[in-house]
Design a protein around this motif. Structure first.
Motif, PDB file in Angstrom:
ATOM      1  N   ILE A 120       0.841  -1.204   0.000  1.00  0.00           N
ATOM      2  CA  ILE A 120       0.000   0.000   0.000  1.00  0.00           C
ATOM      3  C   ILE A 120       0.874   1.252   0.000  1.00  0.00           C
ATOM      4  O   ILE A 120       0.642   2.197  -0.757  1.00  0.00           O
ATOM      5  CB  ILE A 120      -0.954  -0.015   1.221  1.00  0.00           C
ATOM      6  N   LEU A 121       1.908   1.227   0.839  1.00  0.00           N
ATOM      7  CA  LEU A 121       2.800   2.392   0.888  1.00  0.00           C
ATOM      8  C   LEU A 121       3.450   2.616  -0.478  1.00  0.00           C
ATOM      9  O   LEU A 121       3.635   3.752  -0.920  1.00  0.00           O
ATOM     10  CB  LEU A 121       3.869   2.164   1.963  1.00  0.00           C
ATOM     11  N   ALA A 122       3.721   1.511  -1.173  1.00  0.00           N
ATOM     12  CA  ALA A 122       4.352   1.640  -2.488  1.00  0.00           C
ATOM     13  C   ALA A 122       3.432   2.312  -3.490  1.00  0.00           C
ATOM     14  O   ALA A 122       3.897   2.811  -4.515  1.00  0.00           O
ATOM     15  CB  ALA A 122       4.782   0.266  -2.989  1.00  0.00           C
ATOM     16  N   GLU A 123       2.144   2.289  -3.234  1.00  0.00           N
ATOM     17  CA  GLU A 123       1.225   2.980  -4.140  1.00  0.00           C
ATOM     18  C   GLU A 123       1.160   4.480  -3.836  1.00  0.00           C
ATOM     19  O   GLU A 123       0.598   5.249  -4.608  1.00  0.00           O
ATOM     20  CB  GLU A 123      -0.188   2.381  -4.042  1.00  0.00           C
ATOM     21  N   ILE A 124       1.668   4.873  -2.688  1.00  0.00           N
ATOM     22  CA  ILE A 124       1.629   6.294  -2.313  1.00  0.00           C
ATOM     23  C   ILE A 124       2.991   6.943  -2.535  1.00  0.00           C
ATOM     24  O   ILE A 124       3.085   8.052  -3.066  1.00  0.00           O
ATOM     25  CB  ILE A 124       1.209   6.448  -0.831  1.00  0.00           C
ATOM     26  N   VAL A 125       4.029   6.260  -2.109  1.00  0.00           N
ATOM     27  CA  VAL A 125       5.377   6.808  -2.225  1.00  0.00           C
ATOM     28  C   VAL A 125       6.234   5.811  -2.984  1.00  0.00           C
ATOM     29  O   VAL A 125       6.225   4.622  -2.662  1.00  0.00           O
ATOM     30  CB  VAL A 125       5.991   7.059  -0.826  1.00  0.00           C
ATOM     31  N   GLN A 126       6.929   6.288  -3.982  1.00  0.00           N
ATOM     32  CA  GLN A 126       7.868   5.400  -4.674  1.00  0.00           C
ATOM     33  C   GLN A 126       9.254   6.038  -4.621  1.00  0.00           C
ATOM     34  O   GLN A 126       9.461   7.156  -5.108  1.00  0.00           O
ATOM     35  CB  GLN A 126       7.428   5.194  -6.119  1.00  0.00           C
ATOM     36  N   GLY A 127      10.153   5.317  -4.027  1.00  0.00           N
ATOM     37  CA  GLY A 127      11.533   5.800  -3.979  1.00  0.00           C
ATOM     38  C   GLY A 127      11.676   7.162  -3.310  1.00  0.00           C
ATOM     39  O   GLY A 127      12.554   7.935  -3.661  1.00  0.00           O
ATOM     40  N   GLY A 128      10.806   7.435  -2.352  1.00  0.00           N
ATOM     41  CA  GLY A 128      10.910   8.702  -1.635  1.00  0.00           C
ATOM     42  C   GLY A 128      10.154   9.837  -2.288  1.00  0.00           C
ATOM     43  O   GLY A 128      10.122  10.950  -1.744  1.00  0.00           O
ATOM     44  N   LEU A 129       9.566   9.594  -3.439  1.00  0.00           N
ATOM     45  CA  LEU A 129       8.782  10.648  -4.087  1.00  0.00           C
ATOM     46  C   LEU A 129       7.310  10.266  -4.039  1.00  0.00           C
ATOM     47  O   LEU A 129       6.958   9.090  -4.190  1.00  0.00           O
ATOM     48  CB  LEU A 129       9.228  10.814  -5.540  1.00  0.00           C
ATOM     49  N   VAL A 130       6.493  11.272  -3.868  1.00  0.00           N
ATOM     50  CA  VAL A 130       5.061  10.992  -3.734  1.00  0.00           C
ATOM     51  C   VAL A 130       4.506  10.606  -5.097  1.00  0.00           C
ATOM     52  O   VAL A 130       4.674  11.308  -6.087  1.00  0.00           O
ATOM     53  CB  VAL A 130       4.338  12.228  -3.178  1.00  0.00           C
TER      54      VAL A 130
END
Lengths: 199, 901
Positions: free
Chosen positions: A128-138
Motif C-alpha cells: 500500500i505504501l508503495a502505491e503512495i510513495v515510490q523511492g521517496g517521491l510521492v
C-alpha cells in the motif's frame, strides 16, 4: 524527498520501517531516539519533532549552497505513531495530509485497520505504501486512485496465487483482510489446526 | 515437513516474547533451509519471513542481515508468478544496498520485467526506484524513457518517478530524458503532471540553472491548476529557480500575492510565503508590501492555537529576519512568549528565531528571559542578580548559590539554551552587549543555574571579556572575589553540570587584576583552603598561580608603606602559603605538582629573608620623606627598611600586560629579510652521518643499479644528502673532510644562532650562568636601591572593604571592547584584515605599555644586562617556526613562567 517512513506503536515496537535513503548505519540508534522522543510527547503538541538530541541528524545541512533542515513529522492514531522523515523539498503541512491519506488507505484496505493488521500483513502494508510513495517521491495523493491501484495489484497477486495453487479454495495470496493467512494447502491445514482467529 | 508461514512466525514471536532472540535464531535457521529449497513457493515464503525478521532485528539490534540471502531474493524476483515476484521485490527493496553484488545480475531480469504485464511492470518500476545503481541506471534508462509513453497513466507516473532516480545516479541520461520529461508537463492525466512537477522540483534543487527554461510552462500551470498538492510543488520549484532569474521574481509577484490573499489551503498559503522569503521576492520597492503581507500572515500563524502553524511560522520567520528585522520587531513579545512554550519543538525554533532577532536594544531583555527558563524553582524565578548576591556576600551562603534542582527541561535542552545565551551575547565580538558589568553578572548567574556542562564556555568568555574590556575589570574582580569566597561552587565542583570551571576564570581574574583589590591578601585563605583539592588539576594550577600573584602584589604594596608591625602578618601569610601549597606538592597531577614545588621554593626564600629581617627604627625618618633630588644616589648604599624579598614576586607577573591578541597577529608578522622559514634551524641528524661514514659507504654505492656511478664528482655534503634521499646513493671517492674554512663557517653560524637565541625569552639557555635561588640566600643581590619610590607620594586612601577607592564612579566609564586585539609591532596589516576601527579603544602604543606603577618598583639586579628590558615587548621573534598558539591561556603561562628577570 521523503527519507524514511516509520510506524511504531506506543510501546516503541516497530510495525514498519522503510528507508528511501541509506540511513542504515545510524538507523538503529536514530529510530530508537525518534521512538523515545515521540512517545514522550504528550498529545496536543505540534506534529513536528524537534529536539536537541536530534540536532546532529536533522540540523542544518548545506546542499548546493542552500541550507536546509530535515524534519521529523509524525501523527498518532490510536496505538500507532506514523513518522515521516523528510527534507526541505516537501511541504510540512503537505506531509501531514499525506500521513492522513496513508492511514485512510490502510483503513480501506483492511476495513477498520488496527495494529494487528499491520503486524500480520506487513507485506501488504508495504504494498500500500508503495502505491503512495515510490523511492521517496510521492506517487499519488488521491485516496480513491490509491485504493484502485491497491486493489488492482492485490487482484493480480491473488489471481497469480490461485493459478499456482488450484487447491487453495480461492483465497490466499497473502491478501484480503484477516483471511490471508493461508498460503499453501499445508499452511491452510496449519491455520485450521492452530485456529485462524488466534491472532 | 511442516513449514511455518509468515503468520506462524509472527504468532510464534508473539507467544515467545520472553526469549525472542532465541526464537528468532531458530526461525532463521529454518529459513536458511527453506530458502535453498527448489519449491519457489517455499523459497518466497522464506524470503518474506526473512524480510520480516530483518525489520525486527534492525530495531532490536539482533544483528541479522540479509546479505547472505540476496541471491535467493533475486531468484524469487525472477519467478514468473506475480505474487511471488512481489515478495521477491519486497525483499530486495528492503534489504539491498548500493553495494549488493547480485544487483549486477539483475539487469536482464529487470529489462524483462519491464516488458511484462502492467502489474508486474508497476512492481518492477517501484523496485528499480529503490535499488538502482549507476550501472543499472545506464542500462535501463532507454527502457524507462520508453515507459514515459505507456498507455496506462499509473505506469507513466511510476516511470517518471523512477526516471528521477536514474537521473540522479547516471546524469548522462539527462540529455535524452529532459525533453521527454518536459512533454509530460502536458500529459492529459493530472496525476502524471503532478508526478512530473514533483520530479522536476527534486532535480531543480540540485541544479536550478538547468531548469530555468521550464519557467513559462510552469507559470502556465501555476495560474491554471487547482491541484493544491501540485501547486505547492510548483511554488517550491519557483523558490529554487527565482534566485537565478531576477525577471522571474517580477513575474511571480502578482500571482503569488493573489494566491496568498485568496487560497483557503493553509499549506499552500504557507508555501507561498516561504517561497517569497527564500526566493528573494521581498527585495525592492514592490517587495516591501509583499514582505508586510507575509509577515502579517506568519504573525497570525504564530498566534494561532494550532501548534503546527506556530511551529512552521517560526521556521519561516527565522528566514525572514536577516532581511526584514524591523517587520518582526513588533511581534517580539509574541515570539518571546513561544520560547516558553511547553513544546520543545516550538521552543527550539523560537530559540533560533530569537537569536536571529537579537540586537543591541533587546539583548538584555531576551537574555534575561532565556535565563529565567534555566531557573528551576518557579518561586525563585526572580533571580537575584549577581549584584544582589554580592550585597549579601557577608552571609556565608548567598541565595544564588543554592544548588538548583533538576527542572522539567531535559539536560540536552538546557545545554542548548545555555549555549545559545552565550552565543547571542558573544556573536561578532560582543557587538550587541552594551553593558559589560551586566554581561559578567549574566555569565556568573548562568554558571549557577545552568546545571549542565557549559563551565568551559563560560570560563573562556569571562576571561575574554575581562581581557578586552578594561572598564569591566573592576566589577569583574569584585564579582569573582565573591565567587571565590563562596564555597558552594567548590563543594559542588565534582557534580556534573556544576560549572566549576568558572572558578578557573575567577581565580585567574582575581590574580591578574588583583591591583583592583584593596586587601588582596584576604582572598588567600579562600583560594588556599584545604577543600580546593576537590577541584580539577587545571583549576588547582591556576589557584596556585593566583595565590602567588596576589601575594606578590600585596607584598610589593606593603613594602611601599612599610611599617614593621606588618612583619608578623606577612610572615603568617607566607606560612599559610607554604603550608597549603606544600600539601599540593604531592598532588598526582604533574602540572599542580610542578607549580606547587616552584611556589614553595620561592616562598621558602622569602621566609628566610623575612626571618632575617631586623627592624630598623632610626633611618625611618629619612625614608618617609626622601629628598626628591639629592639623596637618591646615596640610597644605593643603604639597606631598605623593609624585607627586600617583598619585591621578589611582583615583577614576575606585571612586566607585560596581557591583552587580547588579534586574529591575524601571527600571520602579519613581518618576516625579516634573509630569513628562510623553511630552512632547518637544527639540521636533521642525517646531514652529519654521511660525513663521518664516507669511508665505509664507498663500497655500498656499488649496490645501486649502476646508473650515474660517476665517482669523480665532487660534491659538498649538502648535495650528497639530497642524493641520498633519491635512493641511489652516490658517494664521491674523495674522503670528504671539512676544510678549515668550513669549520670556521660552522662555528660562526653557531655563534650567530646562540646570539639570536639569547634574545629569545622562550628559549631556555643552558650556557648562561644560572642563579639558583635557593643556594646562598645572602649572596643574592635583591634590591637595587636607586629609584626608590617616594613613599610620601602615595598615601594610602581610606580603604573600602574590598576594592580600592577610585575617584571615578565605576560604570560611568563607557565600555569599550578591544575587538581587534594586539598586533605585533611593525605588523603589516593586510587590508582585508583590518577590523572596523570605529570602536577601537586604544592606540597600539598604550596597549603594550606596562602598568604605570611598575616603574616604581626597583628592578632586580641580574648579572648580565638583560634587566634593562624595554617597557614594550620585543617584536615576536619568528625564529621559532614551531611556536604557535597565541591564545590567552598560553600567554598566561608564558608570562608567569618564563619571565627571566
Amino acid at each position: 524527498m521523503i527519507h524514511a517512513v516509520l510506524i511504531f506503536n506506543t510501546s516503541g515496537i516497530a510495525r514498519l520501517t522503510k528507508y528511501y535513503t541509506p540511513l542504515r548505519q545510524s538507523s538503529q540508534t536514530l529510530v530508537q531516539k525518534i521512538f523515545s522522543l515521540v512517545c514522550s510527547r504528550p498529545a496536543g503538541l505540534c506534529n513536528f519533532l524537534d529536539a536537541p538530541e536530534l540536532e546532529a541528524f536533522l540540523g542544518p545541512k548545506t546542499k548546493n549552497g542552500v541550507e536546509e533542515r530535515w524534519q521529523v513529522i509524525y501523527r498518532s492514531y490510536a496505538t500507532l505513531f506514523f513518522v515521516f522523515v523528510v527534507d526541505g523539498a516537501e511541504s510540512e503541512l503537505g506531509i501531514l495530509d499525506l500521513i492522513q491519506v496513508f492511514v485512510e488507505c490502510l483503513d480501506r484496505a483492511f476495513e477498520n485497520v488496527c495494529e494487528l493488521d499491520l503486524v500480520f500483513h506487513f507485506d501488504e502494508v508495504h504494498h500500500i505504501l508503495a502505491e503512495i510513495v515510490q523511492g521517496g517521491l510521492v506517487l499519488e495523493t488521491n485516496v480513491e486512485e490509491i485504493d484502485t491501484s491497491v486493489q488492482q495489484a492485490s487482484k493480480a497477486r491473488k489471481e497469480s496465487f490461485v493459478s499456482a495453487n488450484p487447491l487453495s479454495l480461492g483465497v490466499g495470496g497473502g491478501l484480503g483482510p484477516r483471511t490471508g493467512n493461508i498460503k499453501t494447502p499445508l499452511g491452510w491445514l496449519t491455520g485450521k489446526l492452530t485456529g485462524v482467529g488466534a491472532r | 515437513m511442516w513449514e511455518r508461514t509468515l503468520q506462524d512466525l509472527i504468532r510464534g514471536l508473539r507467544a515467545n516474547k520472553k526469549d525472542e532472540s532465541k526464537f528468532i535464531a531458530k526461525a532463521v535457521d529454518e529459513i536458511r533451509n527453506e530458502i535453498k529449497s527448489d519449491d519457489m513457493e517455499l523459497k518466497a515464503g522464506a524470503v518474506l519471513k526473512l524480510t520480516y525478521v530483518l525489520v525486527l532485528s534492525q530495531l532490536d539490534m539482533l544483528g541479522y542481515d540479509m546479505g547472505w540471502a540476496s541471491f535467493h531474493v533475486v531468484e524469487v524476483m525472477s519467478s514468473p508468478r506475480s505474487h511471488l515476484k512481489s515478495v521477491g521485490y519486497l525483499g530486495a527493496v528492503q534489504s539491498f544496498e548500493q553495494d549488493t553484488d547480485v544487483l549486477m545480475l539483475t539487469t536482464n531480469l529487470l529489462k524483462k520485467d519491464l516488458g511484462s504485464t502492467p502489474s508486474d511492470v508497476a512492481i518492477t518500476l517501484n523496485g528499480i526506484a529503490h535499488i538502482v545503481t549507476p550501472d543499472l541506471a545506464r542500462d535501463l534508462s532507454p527502457e524507462l524513457i520508453g515507459m514515459l509513453n505507456h498507455s496506462r497513466a499509473h505506469i507513466r507516473k511510476r516511470a517518471i518517478l523512477a526516471l528521477q532516480k536514474v537521473l540522479v545516479k547516471y546524469p548522462d541520461t539527462a540529455r535524452h530524458a529532459r525533453t521527454r520529461l518536459e512533454e509530460k508537463l502536458e500529459d492529459p492525466d493530472p496525476g502524471v503532471v503532478a508526478a512530473t512537477v514533483n520530479v522536476l522540483c527534486e532535480l531543480a534543487r540540485h541544479n536550478p540553472k538547468e531548469y530555468l527554461s521550464l519557467a513559462p510552462q510552469l507559470f502556465h500551470l501555476l495560474t491554471t491548476s487547482s491541484n493544491n498538492w501540485m501547486l505547492i510543488k510548483i511554488i517550491k520549484l519557483f523558490g529554487s529557480l527565482s534566485p537565478y532569474e531576477p525577471r522571474l521574481v517580477k513575474k511571480l509577484q502578482p500571482p503569488i500575492t493573489e494566491l496568498i490573499s485568496t487560497t483557503a489551503a493553509i499549506s499552500l498559503l504557507y508555501e507561498c510565503v516561504h517561497t517569497c522569503i527564500i526566493g528573494g521576492m521581498l527585495q525592492g520597492p514592490s517587495g516591501d508590501s509583499l514582505a508586510k503581507l507575509c509577515v502579517s500572515k506568519l504573525a497570525a500563524f504564530v498566534q494561532d492555537t494550532d501548534q503546527n502553524l506556530k511551529y512552521i511560522a517560526l521556521l519561516a520567520m527565522t528566514k525572514i529576519v536577516p532581511s526584514h528585522p524591523h517587520l518582526l520587531a513588533e511581534y517580539q513579545d509574541t515570539i518571546l512568549a513561544s520560547v516558553s512554550d511547553q513544546d520543545v519543538s516550538i521552543r527550539m525554533r523560537a530559540l533560533d528565531l530569537v537569536s536571529a532577532m537579537v540586537n543591541r536594544d533587546n539583548l538584555q531583555s531576551i537574555v534575561q528571559q532565556l535565563l529565567s527558563h534555566l531557573v528551576t524553582d518557579p518561586s525563585s524565578s526572580t533571580l537575584p542578580t549577581a549584584a544582589q548576591s554580592l550585597a549579601q556576600h557577608t552571609v556565608p551562603t548567598s541565595p544564588t548559590s543554592a544548588k538548583p534542582q533538576i527542572t522539567g527541561h531535559s539536560p540536552a535542552y538546557r545545554l542548548v539554551l545555555s549555549q545559545r545565551i552565550l552565543n547571542i551575547c558573544s556573536q561578532s565580538t560582543y557587538d550587541n552587549v552594551t553593558n559589560f558589568e551586566w554581561y559578567i553578572s549574566v555569565l556568573v548567574d548562568l554558571a549557577h543555574v545552568a546545571n549542565v556542562d557549559v563551565g568551559e564556555e563560560i570560563r573562556d568568555q569571562l576571561v575574554d571579556v575581562v581581557g578586552r574590556v578594561r572598564a569591566a575589570r573592576r566589577y569583574a574582580v569584585k564579582l569573582m572575589y565573591t565567587l571565590l569566597s563562596d564555597d558552594t561552587m567548590l563543594r559542588n565542583s565534582q557534580d556534573e553540570g556544576s560549572c566549576s570551571e568558572v572558578l578557573w576564570a575567577a581565580a585567574w581574574i582575581c590574580g591578574e587584576y588583583c591591583d583592583e583589590l584593596a586587601e588582596p591578601q584576604k582572598l588567600l585563605p579562600y583560594i588556599l583552603q584545604p577543600e580546593i583539592t576537590r577541584l580539577s588539576p587545571e583549576i588547582l594550577a591556576v589557584y596556585i598561580q593566583t595565590a602567588t600573584k596576589i601575594f606578590g602584589h600585596w607584598a610589593a604594596e606593603l613594602a611601599q608603606q612599610w611599617d614593621d608591625s606588618d612583619l608578623q602578618e606577612v610572615k603568617d601569610t607566607v606560612d599559610l602559603i607554604l603550608d597549603r601549597v606544600g600539601e599540593l606538592i604531592s598532588s598526582p597531577y604533574i602540572e599542580v605538582q610542578e607549580r606547587a614545588a616552584n611556589t614553595v621554593q620561592l616562598f621558602h626564600f622569602i621566609k628566610t629573608d623575612l626571618n632575617g629581617h631586623r627592624p630598623k627604627s632610626s633611618p625611618a625618618a629619612s625614608f618617609s620623606a626622601p629628598g626628591p633630588s639629592s639623596s637618591t644616589e646615596h640610597l644605593n648604599d643603604m639597606e631598605p627598611r623593609f624585607p627586600k624579598s617583598l619585591y621578589l614576586i611582583q615583577p614576575l607577573f606585571t612586566t607585560y600586560e596581557l591583552g587580547p591578541v588579534a586574529l591575524s597577529a601571527q600571520e602579519s608578522i613581518y618576516v625579516p629579510e634573509g630569513l628562510d622559514l623553511d630552512a632547518w634551524i637544527v639540521p636533521p641528524p642525517r646531514e652529519v652521518a654521511p660525513v663521518e661514514e664516507v669511508g665505509e659507504k664507498k663500497k655500498k654505492s656499488k649496490k645501486g643499479k649502476g646508473k650515474e656511478t660517476d665517482g669523480g664528482k665532487v660534491k659538498n655534503t649538502k648535495k650528497k644528502v639530497r642524493e641520498d634521499d633519491y635512493g641511489d646513493v652516490l658517494i664521491p671517492l674523495e674522503p670528504d673532510i671539512e676544510t678549515p674554512e668550513e669549520i670556521a663557517e660552522r662555528a660562526k653560524r653557531k655563534a650567530e644562532r646562540l646570539a639570536q637565541l639569547r634574545d629569545d625569552p622562550y628559549y631556555i639557555h643552558d650556557d648562561r650562568p644560572s642563579q639558583p635561588v635557593d643556594v646562598d640566600v645572602d649572596s643574592i643581590p635583591i634590591v637595587r636601591l636607586d629609584d626608590m619610590p617616594s613613599l610620601a607620594a602615595e598615601l594610602p586612601n581610606p580603604r573600602v572593604p574590598i576594592l580600592k577607592a577610585l575617584s571615578r564612579t565605576f560604570s560611568a566609564e563607557p565600555f569599550v571592547i578591544d575587538k581587534q586585539g594586539e598586533m605585533p609591532e611593525g605588523a603589516i596589516l593586510k587590508p582585508n584584515m583590518s577590523a572596523p576601527v570605529s570602536r577601537r579603544r586604544t592606540p597600539p602604543a598604550s596597549v603594550v605599555s606596562t602598568p604605570p606603577r611598575l616603574s616604581f618598583y626597583p628592578a632586580y639586579e641580574v648579572p648580565d644586562n638583560e634587566v634593562a628590558r624595554p617597557s614594550t615587548p620585543d617584536p615576536i621573534k619568528v625564529t621559532r617556526p614551531k611556536k604557535k598558539g597565541t591564545g590567552k591561556k598560553k600567554r598566561t603561562q608564558i608570562a608567569t613562567v618564563d619571565n627571566p628577570t
